[in-house]
Write an enzyme that holds these catalytic residues in place. Sequence first.
Site, PDB file in Angstrom:
ATOM      1  NE  ARG A 106       1.555  -7.129   1.569  1.00 32.13           N
ATOM      2  CZ  ARG A 106       2.266  -6.905   0.557  1.00 32.13           C
ATOM      3  NH1 ARG A 106       2.622  -5.595   0.289  1.00 32.13           N
ATOM      4  NH2 ARG A 106       2.584  -7.976  -0.055  1.00 32.13           N
TER       5      ARG A 106
ATOM      6  CD  GLU B  26      -3.327  -1.684  -1.032  1.00 34.58           C
ATOM      7  OE1 GLU B  26      -2.893  -2.461  -2.175  1.00 34.58           O
ATOM      8  OE2 GLU B  26      -2.464  -0.999  -0.184  1.00 34.58           O
TER       9      GLU B  26
ATOM     10  CG  HIS C  42       0.286  -1.024  -3.237  1.00 33.42           C
ATOM     11  ND1 HIS C  42      -0.361  -2.023  -2.525  1.00 33.42           N
ATOM     12  CD2 HIS C  42       1.749  -1.652  -3.102  1.00 33.42           C
ATOM     13  CE1 HIS C  42       0.502  -3.238  -2.265  1.00 33.42           C
ATOM     14  NE2 HIS C  42       1.626  -2.771  -2.606  1.00 33.42           N
TER      15      HIS C  42
END
Length: 323
Positions: free
Chosen positions: A236, A265, A283
């Site tokens: 994370r 993000e 990601h």
Amino acid sequence: MSYKVVVSDTKVMDGETRAAVLNAVDATVETITAKEPAAVARAVKDADALIVDAGTQVTAAVIDAADSLKVVGRAGIGVDNIDVQAAVEAGMAVVNVPEYSVEEVSTHTFALVLACLRKIPTFDRSVKRGEWEWSVGQPVRRLAGSTVGLVAFGKLASRFAAKLRGFDVDVVAYDPYVPEYRMGDLGVESVTFGTLLADSDIVSLHAPLTDETRGMIDADALDQMRDDALLVNTARGGLVDETALYDALAGGDLGGAGLDVREAEPPGDSPLHDLDSVVCSPHVAWYSEASRVELTQTVAEDVIRVLRGEEPENPVDPETGWF
């Protein structure tokens, strides 16, 4: 009986599999693109189930707005974006996919380690500029003989540790919630957080994002790491203070970083992107075509169990947020 299922995860959820599974209970699926709480609250007002990705915030306000919501399905592992306690207190189940993309994330972690260590992006850019020079990547350190430190030792870290076998590295881990014997079964030594930071050539983050872990890699933690160490994060983004990370890298106090997840993000215009010592991916560690299908099938089937009045296979513990 027909159910309304709201899905805010068009990227991760495999559409064909989702439709096949949800059709088994005569479900009407409404897909939303907005992820902010106000928009989600409006969408779930008359919904029976909600399936979300990591970017959708299921706050207490969203829970309060839902008149008939029975289950929140997290299409993934981490549930830091869901107020699990509020949901359970409202009589809703929260389910996730605890085995999700363990193979993919552990492999991607290894890929980032090797890309950083072997300076693959630097060499790639150099060759494409028409150069053919080995020295542009100096210095390159040998993986064999290194110490790899794993922050947290759940399923993902365990699989990564297994993949490190045969590479002649020492593996240590910090996880106050995992007994030493579980680490020892994979030849991993249990150490304190401070010892891990000080002794590791490569620090790989695998912790969930909680109040306890948020910002754990801050200026103080980075100062404890070796000047030539690598930091890899496929967990994370909120675990890392990116301002402190940039300062450490730019000041020569850290060797490099491999980042698949970020504080924000998408991250926008980050100074980290100006550093050759940083390797980034969007990601995507979770991704393979097989993982998309498995994810969709697992979360959709558990949502169906709850709608049918059955016990889910993967309920989230409201006390800890763990599964």
